[in-house]
Design a protein around this motif. Structure first.
Motif, PDB file in Angstrom:
ATOM      1  N   ARG A   1       0.840  -1.208   0.000  1.00 15.05           N
ATOM      2  CA  ARG A   1       0.000   0.000   0.000  1.00 15.05           C
ATOM      3  C   ARG A   1       0.873   1.255   0.000  1.00 15.05           C
TER       4      ARG A   1
ATOM      5  N   CYS B   1      -8.042  -0.188   3.623  1.00 17.42           N
ATOM      6  CA  CYS B   1      -8.085  -1.101   2.484  1.00 17.42           C
ATOM      7  C   CYS B   1      -7.380  -2.424   2.776  1.00 17.42           C
TER       8      CYS B   1
ATOM      9  N   LEU C   1      -5.256  -3.984  -4.444  1.00 19.49           N
ATOM     10  CA  LEU C   1      -5.084  -2.708  -3.744  1.00 19.49           C
ATOM     11  C   LEU C   1      -5.308  -1.564  -4.723  1.00 19.49           C
TER      12      LEU C   1
END
Length: 307
Positions: A103, A113, A149
Motif C-alpha cells: 500500500r 483497504c 489494492l
C-alpha cells in the motif's frame, strides 16, 4: 467511454532476432473474463508485460480504457492490478504487513483497504502467521489481494493457478468469478490448465508462435465443441428423414461427406441405431464425438503448424 479495457492493433515485439509478437489485434471488453491460451513461448507473457508497461512494443499500438500514448497509458495503468511471474511477497512478514508495505509503495491513502482486501480474498484470519509458512494457495490469494489494492477495474494474471492443488485451484477460480460478477472487474488470465479456463472464462484468445490465431466467446467455443453423435449410413438423406420423423428432432446437420451430426440422444444412442436399422439403413460409422477446450486448442495450433 470505450467498451474495451484493452485493445491492440498490429502489436509487434521483437527481441533481437526473436519475434515474440507479430501483428497482434486483441480486444478485451469490459466485464469479460478473457482466457489467454498458448504454449510456453507463444507470446502470452510478452503481451501481458507490454500491457502492464513492463516492456515496450517494437511497433503497433495499444490502448487501455480507450487511452493511448505513453502519458495516458501510464495514467490508465493505475486502474489495473497485476500478478506477473508470481506475486512479490515478503516471506518474513504476515499477510497484513505485506499488504501494508505494498500500500505504501503504491501510495494508496488510508489503512482501511488492508483489512478489506484480506477479507475479500479470505485471509482475514491469517493473523500473525508468516508468509513463508503459507500454502501455495494462500500465497496466491495474498498476491491477488496485493493486485486488488487501489480497487483496479482490470486484473491481469499470468498463470495464477500454476502449481496449486485441486482445492487451491477451486478457491482461486471461485474468487475470480466473484470479483468479476460482484465487483465488475474485467480479468485477463493466462493458464496452461485449459479445463479450468473452460469453467471460468467468458472469452478466449488463442496465441501461437507470436500470432493471435483466434478470439471467440464461450458461446462460440461451446458451439464448435458441441458433443454429437457421428452417424454415417449408406443413405444420408433417408437417415435424416428417419431422425426427423421417427426420433422427432431437427437438431442435426448433414455434412457434405454425408455424415449426420446428431446433437440429441447422446445419452440414449441405442434409440438412434435401432430406428436407423429398422428403416433398412446400413450403419457404416456410429460414435459420439466432440471436443473440449484442450482438444480444440491442440487442433487449432496443429492446423497453424501446417499453414
Amino acid at each position: 467511454m470505450s467498451d474495451y479495457v484493452l485493445r491492440t492493433a498490429r502489436l509487434t515485439k521483437r527481441y533481437k532476432q526473436q519475434l515474440a509478437l507479430r501483428d497482434v489485434d486483441l480486444a478485451i471488453k469490459k466485464g469479460a473474463i478473457y482466457g489467454f491460451i498458448g504454449q510456453n513461448g507463444a507470446g502470452k507473457s510478452t503481451l501481458i508485460r507490454v500491457a502492464a508497461g513492463l516492456a515496450y512494443p517494437t511497433s503497433g499500438s495499444l490502448e487501455l480504457f480507450g487511452q493511448a500514448g505513453e502519458e495516458r497509458l501510464t495514467e490508465a495503468r493505475r486502474r489495473i492490478g497485476t500478478i506477473i511471474e508470481g506475486p512479490a511477497l515478503y516471506p518474513q512478514m504476515n499477510a497484513a504487513d505485506n499488504l501494508e508495505a505494498h500500500r505504501l509503495l503504491k501510495g494508496i491513502p488510508g489503512k482501511a483497504c488492508v483489512a478489506r482486501m484480506l477479507a475479500l480474498v479470505g485471509l482475514q484470519s491469517a493473523g500473525r502467521k508468516k508468509v513463508k509458512n503459507f500454502s501455495l494457495g494462500m500465497k496466491q490469494r495474498l498476491g491477488l489481494a496485493i493486485a486488488l489494492l487501489g480497487d483496479p477495474e482490470f486484473l491481469i494474471l499470468d498463470e495464477p493457478i500454476n502449481g496449486l492443488d485441486p482445492m487451491g485451484v477451486v478457491e482461486i477460480r471461485e474468487l475470480l468469478r466473484r470479483l468479476n460478477v460482484e465487483h465488475g472487474i474485467t480479468i485477463l488470465i493466462s493458464s496452461h490448465i485449459l479445463s479450468e479456463l473452460h469453467l471460468l472464462a467468458t472469452h478466449y484468445g488463442i496465441i501461437h508462435k507470436g500470432e493471435l490465431l483466434e478470439q471467440l466467446t464461450v458461446e462460440e467455443l461451446n458451439a464448435r465443441c458441441r458433443q454429437f453423435l457421428h452417424v454415417k449410413t449408406d443413405d444420408p438423406a433417408k437417415a435424416a428423414s428417419v431422425i426427423e420423423t421417427e426420433l422427432g428432432t431437427t437438431e442435426f446437420d448433414v455434412m457434405p461427406d454425408g455424415v449426420v451430426k446428431l446433437y440429441k440422444y447422446m445419452d440414449v444412442p441405442g434409440k438412434v441405431s435401432t430406428a436407423l436399422v429398422r428403416a433398412g439403413l446400413v450403419i457404416e460409422e456410429f460414435m459420439p464425438m466432440g471436443e473440449d477446450l484442450e482438444r480444440y486448442f491442440m487442433n487449432r495450433i496443429g492446423g497453424a503448424d501446417h499453414e
